[in-house]
Design an enzyme around this catalytic site. Structure first.
Site, PDB file in Angstrom:
ATOM      1  N   THR A   1      13.984 -12.878  21.715  1.00 58.05           N
ATOM      2  CA  THR A   1      15.124 -12.262  22.149  1.00 58.05           C
ATOM      3  C   THR A   1      15.091 -11.199  23.157  1.00 58.05           C
ATOM      4  O   THR A   1      14.185 -10.180  22.919  1.00 58.05           O
ATOM      5  CB  THR A   1      16.280 -11.875  20.982  1.00 58.05           C
ATOM      6  OG1 THR A   1      16.481 -12.941  20.069  1.00 58.05           O
ATOM      7  CG2 THR A   1      17.659 -11.530  21.706  1.00 58.05           C
TER       8      THR A   1
ATOM      9  N   GLY B   1      12.457  -7.435  14.990  1.00 65.32           N
ATOM     10  CA  GLY B   1      12.004  -6.913  13.554  1.00 65.32           C
ATOM     11  C   GLY B   1      10.536  -6.522  13.605  1.00 65.32           C
ATOM     12  O   GLY B   1       9.786  -6.964  14.122  1.00 65.32           O
TER      13      GLY B   1
ATOM     14  N   GLU C   1      18.136 -16.788  14.283  1.00 65.04           N
ATOM     15  CA  GLU C   1      17.361 -17.910  14.248  1.00 65.04           C
ATOM     16  C   GLU C   1      18.634 -18.987  14.703  1.00 65.04           C
ATOM     17  O   GLU C   1      18.276 -20.092  14.053  1.00 65.04           O
ATOM     18  CB  GLU C   1      17.069 -18.236  12.795  1.00 65.04           C
ATOM     19  CG  GLU C   1      16.350 -16.826  12.110  1.00 65.04           C
ATOM     20  CD  GLU C   1      15.107 -17.120  11.739  1.00 65.04           C
ATOM     21  OE1 GLU C   1      14.328 -18.218  11.824  1.00 65.04           O
ATOM     22  OE2 GLU C   1      14.412 -16.061  11.146  1.00 65.04           O
TER      23      GLU C   1
END
Ligand SMILES: Cc1cc2nc3c(=O)[nH]c(=O)nc-3n(C[C@H](O)[C@H](O)[C@H](O)COP(=O)(O)OP(=O)(O)OC[C@H]3O[C@@H](n4cnc5c(N)ncnc54)[C@H](O)[C@@H]3O)c2cc1C
Ligand SMILES: Cc1cc2nc3c(=O)[nH]c(=O)nc-3n(C[C@H](O)[C@H](O)[C@H](O)COP(=O)(O)OP(=O)(O)OC[C@H]3O[C@@H](n4cnc5c(N)ncnc54)[C@H](O)[C@@H]3O)c2cc1C
Lengths: 646, 646
Positions: free
Chosen positions: A173, A212, A452
């Site tokens: 992303t 993350g 996701e």
């Protein structure tokens, strides 16, 4: 008429005193007279049998038990009152503990994906931040290395991934591009002189966003970037890019910022990344589907750029499977809490004889259809896990996994969100306390609908596939047979098939008429997104019913009645929810419509004596049910002096 | 047929490459051809005019402006990353700052409740923990002193309340009794020898639970307890009980525990209280509606125990009014954020010409009906505030306020929750960031549906009142006139009246038949809670439409078109939501049903050019819109180096 009003008058005389007050029965009112309604008698079943049946992976019993025992370590005991930094530290320590146990690893993921899936589900029940942090490391970064990389990458990285020597990130992303991964702006330009790729962030909208493990612990990142060789564009490829050195300092030509405080998942250090013409060796391209030779020539087994892109994002499928199954677990866990409380909690009614709140029809209607849907969704999710873990998938399997994972991820995560909301409200003030778990589940799992693959985008994938099926002549509109009973499973499946078929045909003809008047394809697609979304959901509800019914047929005679009750309530409440569609389009008559509404009430009544047994048969280990309101005597859990130090 | 399939084939050829991928248009696809659909042209309006019209309290402009300026003090700047203790300290400091400013006080509340309401609304926009902490102190504790107490209490307490010398709590709820306040177990036994009341917690279920300000800062608590004099029970009364000394130590014969970490409102120190035969002077009974003479004789102007109880819980009404108006503000604020982002955010489509996500029909359908409902609900909420603040209320006013506050608190808080959920999802990952405010609003305001009266219980109050109206012959079932257009306001109101009337008659006849076969009143009531809840909501939707339409009539010609658009979309989307009911019960034809569904799409199209202007005309001061995604150039808000230190 007059007589009616007299009766009402007397009712109101009863009700009026309470009108201004906050109660509907005074403390010392006489016990209510009740005429028991006839109820279907659901025979008792063996709870362990139902639990095993819902779990349906007998060979993994020991694997799960081992991990459950491990998760009893005090480090995993629930914690709540922490700021972001504390959360992240706790989550890191928990992650390392898991890694050191060797119970979860990339090697294992490769060898036995089902074991990996079931283990991650348990971690998610224990602490969603933990499973997401490790999920990014293993399921996303690791999986990319495994499935987009080749042997050289496996040799170089797998061991370090499994020991956390190389904590990983998944850099897909960007600030400007989320759902549309093909639009990422980050570039990877091949420099044949040095045999390096130059990874670059051309603008602030191209910064990697929400990554993350990037804010604090990640050392390498699987970066999605547009590959250019000699000015020619080859589409999105994935590169392993170092972002931190072993000592934790930021790598050269990388800039990192923090995504900061979030609604939930505080333990996950999401961060933002910029690359300033960062050079990486040619070998860092994960080259399974497309490779660059030293001289800059491009080699691929998949000539179509779009298809190649499809392979690049394949690692996401596993994440979707995991979201669907974990969301289902969250629905189960929260229903265990709300149902136990609803049978124990009494509110209103005469003193010493107060009414358990589950007796209120609204309370049943708020919770029982969710139990039914949770049981129903159990079966397609099981099936999805099964085919996802199949070692030798047929092309049809691959496609099914993609479609099912997309559709079930969307439908189950929405079901979970809706369930948590109802459960929160059904538990009154207690639902707002962190100790009762619902608050945490609600916050941490909220993002399931987005990451996701955004649910709305995923349902479009499902609908597209159904247009293909239409083309193959799979759909024939047949009206449900009105003669039969609404408890008949064939009739139920027929109803859902009819709806799906009606929607896919409507969609196809709407798109065609739009094309006829010169509207572009994208536009006519976007203008029909209401039908598309409804179609995606209708498909998932149909396969849910079918797989559920197939499972019921295989169940023991002991279990069948309770499963049938769930199926009937699932069907009736789903139809009730969509009744306007069924009636407007003459799929059901008004008479059946009215029957459906009555049937939801009646089935709720049938479920009343067994709902507690149903949730107590869910395959959620008791060690994850901490909520004091789910304990046998919740009042005792709040006695004076009992501190909750988490 | 063949020809159809050929067409579909070509569509699929377009769509298939994307099937496995996560996108629905490739980067370098040609710009879509679009055939502009005819749209209703909504003429431009003056934003300030619409804003004033929604606010409709011109005389309070300066009051609000003063408080807004005050709230620009850095102490009120948003903060997120804190643990419970830090949150509580910040909230305390903010509370003291507000108190010291003198801008909000109990004296003011008494003199000019509208000023108080509007001020509390602004505090809520600034920080919900702050407004709830002060709300407990002023609106609940202070209001109890004011309206349940008499002159001696006013003289003794009001000044200390206004200076925070006596931080107060409202001790109504117990562990065992929440909604059913009449069931509280705490006792207040009069001891005529010492002229004291003995306040006692007879069991752990009787502990006061969730009491705001009790965990840390409260010094006095308005305790709801069952009054006993010489063994005779007189029902629930309210007593001022000291719980802490001026130095912060716990008062004798009081035990306190903390409610701990919560889903939201971390700044509010909710606590639990036990009283061990705590003695308080006779004067501490708030004695407006019932008093105990020194000799133990009981004096009251309201002989009915139930009616007296009604007066005791009256302070809650103000809280409900505030929840309704604050929830509406939260809906407005979150829609400002989501809509601005949806017009700026582009995802998919051809490079350099990506599609703003608001162009997707699903996105419009997710957000525009919520805009319409927010505008519609504005008017009954305004009306409620007006009559609540009326100094000389007629008995009819008092009743209206009670019913409206109950119904609107429930409906608006649900609307807000639903809006925040949609907004969260519509903003994708950004909706999960604390900085974008949605996360915080979602967590802090979640409890709106539960406290100050659980929504499901409140709707029952509404329904009860409608049975009275039925008795008075207020309801006559008339079927909507099918000849007219669905944009006709009379037709729309008629539809909602018909539904309400159908529901109230159904309810009345169901209860009567149950009574006929010997079912007790409470039971038949509880067995029909589905109809009761639907009726409560239907009533609120009907008055919403009526007040909205009345307001439209009074609006300038400039504003009418946009308001009518909102009304039409409110109507259509509400009917669509309840279409099964309308069709099953022959309130609408299938033809109209299908038209309703089309009309929602069409009205969304009509709203597309003006939605941004509508939300920008909402009466939410810009200073409360911090979200970076709501800023003119959201990418710039995330440029490298720009730290958000809150
Ligand atoms: C906590 C968290 C952790 C994350 N971790 C990672 C990570 O480790 N690595 C990583 O790469 N990413 C990560 N992400 C990012 C995540 O994958 C994206 O947020 C997600 O893909 C959605 O993208 P977006 O947020 O840009 O939303 P957008 O794609 O901008 O969507 C915004 C809205 O527009 C709607 N929309 C968009 N396109 C369409 C369409 N075609 N039709 C209809 N509606 C449409 C969507 O439904 C959505 O409501 C994470 C995000 C969060 C919040
Ligand atoms: C953050 C917070 C702050 C609070 N602050 C205060 C405070 O300062 N002072 C104070 O006194 N209290 C306070 N409260 C308590 C609050 O007022 C109660 O939580 C509320 O009244 C609901 O009561 P309950 O939680 O016991 O829920 P219950 O009454 O037990 O309700 C539980 C569920 O049962 C359902 N139910 C109950 N009765 C019926 C019925 N007759 N028909 C149908 N359904 C029914 C409800 O819909 C709900 O879903 C606070 C609570 C919270 C969470």
């Amino acid at each position: 008429m007059e007589q009616n009003y007299d009766r009402i008058k007397s009712i109101i005389a009863h009700l009026l005193p309470l009108e201004i007050s906050n109660t509907n029965a005074s403390v010392d009112a006489a016990p209510a007279i009740t005429a028991e309604k006839p109820r279907a008698q659901i025979p008792k079943w063996n709870k362990d049998e139902l639990r095993d049946y819902l779990e349906s992976n007998p060979s993994y019993k020991q694997v799960k038990q081992n991990l459950q025992n491990f998760l009893k370590d005090p480090i995993f005991a629930p914690k709540y009152n922490m700021n972001c930094e504390q959360w992240r530290e706790v989550t890191l320590q928990r992650s390392i503990k898991v890694i050191n146990s060797g119970l979860i690893s990339l090697a294992e993921f490769n060898r036995d994906p089902m074991k990996y899936l079931l283990s991650m589900e348990l971690l998610n029940l224990s602490d969603p931040s933990l499973s997401v942090k490790l999920g990014v490391h293993f399921s996303l970064f690791g999986n990319a290395v495994l499935n987009l990389g080749t042997e050289k990458h496996h040799l170089k990285y797998i061991k370090d991934i499994d020991t956390w020597k190389l904590p990983g990130c998944f850099g897909m992303t960007e600030l400007g591009h989320g759902s549309n991964v093909q639009g990422v702006e980050t570039t990877a330009t091949y420099d044949k002189d040095t045999q390096e790729f130059i990874i670059n962030t051309p603008s602030d909208s191209a910064q990697k966003f929400w990554i993350g493990n990037a804010a604090l612990h990640g050392q390498a990142c699987a970066v999605f970037a547009q590959l250019y060789i000699g000015g020619v564009h080859y589409g999105v490829h994935v590169f392993v890019v170092p972002i931190r050195n072993a000592d934790g300092s930021t790598a050269t030509n990388v800039r990192i910022m923090d995504n900061g405080y979030k609604l939930g998942l505080q333990g996950v250090d999401n961060g933002r990344l910029w690359f300033d013409n960062k050079r990486i060796p040619r070998d860092n391209l994960l080259n399974k589907f497309g490779d660059v030779m030293p001289d800059g020539s491009y080699v691929t087994s998949i000539p179509s750029k779009n298809k190649r892109f499809g392979s690049m994002v394949a690692p996401l499928v596993g994440g979707r499977v995991l979201i669907a199954s974990s969301a289902l677990n969250a629905a189960k866990l929260s229903l265990i809490i709300a149902i136990r409380y609803a049978y124990a909690r009494r509110q209103f009614g005469s003193k010493g004889n107060e009414i358990p709140i589950i007796q209120y029809l609204t309370h049943q209607r708020r919770l029982f259809p969710l139990i039914a849907a949770t049981v129903a969704l159990n079966f397609p999710v099981l099936q999805l896990k099964q085919i996802y873990c199949e070692p030798n998938k047929t092309p049809q399997n691959v496609k099914d996994v993609h479609i099912w994972a997309s559709g079930l991820k969307a439908v189950v995560s929405w079901h979970k969100t809706h369930t948590l909301q109802q459960v929160r409200e059904c538990c009154g003030g207690q639902g707002f306390s962190a100790f009762n778990q619902i608050a945490t589940l609600k916050s941490d799992l909220e993002i399931d609908m987005t990451y996701e693959g955004d649910n709305h985008v995923l349902l479009q994938q499902v609908a597209k596939n159904l247009l293909v099926e239409l083309q193959k002549g799979r759909y024939t509109v047949t009206l449900p047979n009105h003669g039969v009973k609404i408890q008949n499973s064939d009739f139920q499946i027929q109803c859902f098939k009819w709806r799906e078929s009606h929607l896919v045909q409507t969609l196809s003809s709407k798109i065609m008429s739009a094309l006829d008047v010169g509207v572009g394809l994208e536009h006519s697609w976007n203008d029909n997104l209401d039908v598309i979304t409804a179609l995606g959901k209708a498909y998932i509800e149909r396969i849910t019913l079918e797989y559920f019914q197939a499972a019921i047929k295989k169940a023991s005679a002991n279990l069948q009645p309770v499963l049938e009750l769930c199926r009937n309530l699932y069907f009736s409440s789903r139809v009730e929810n969509d009744l306007g569609f069924f009636l407007c389009n003459d799929g059901l008559t008004h008479e059946t419509g009215l029957k459906i509404q009555e049937s939801v009430n009646k089935l709720c009544g049938d479920m009343l004596p067994v709902a507690l047994d149903i949730v107590n048969s869910f395959d959620i280990p008791e060690q994850f049910v901490h909520a004091p309101i789910a304990k046998p005597d919740y009042i005792q859990e709040f006695r004076y002096g009992l501190e909750r130090n988490y």
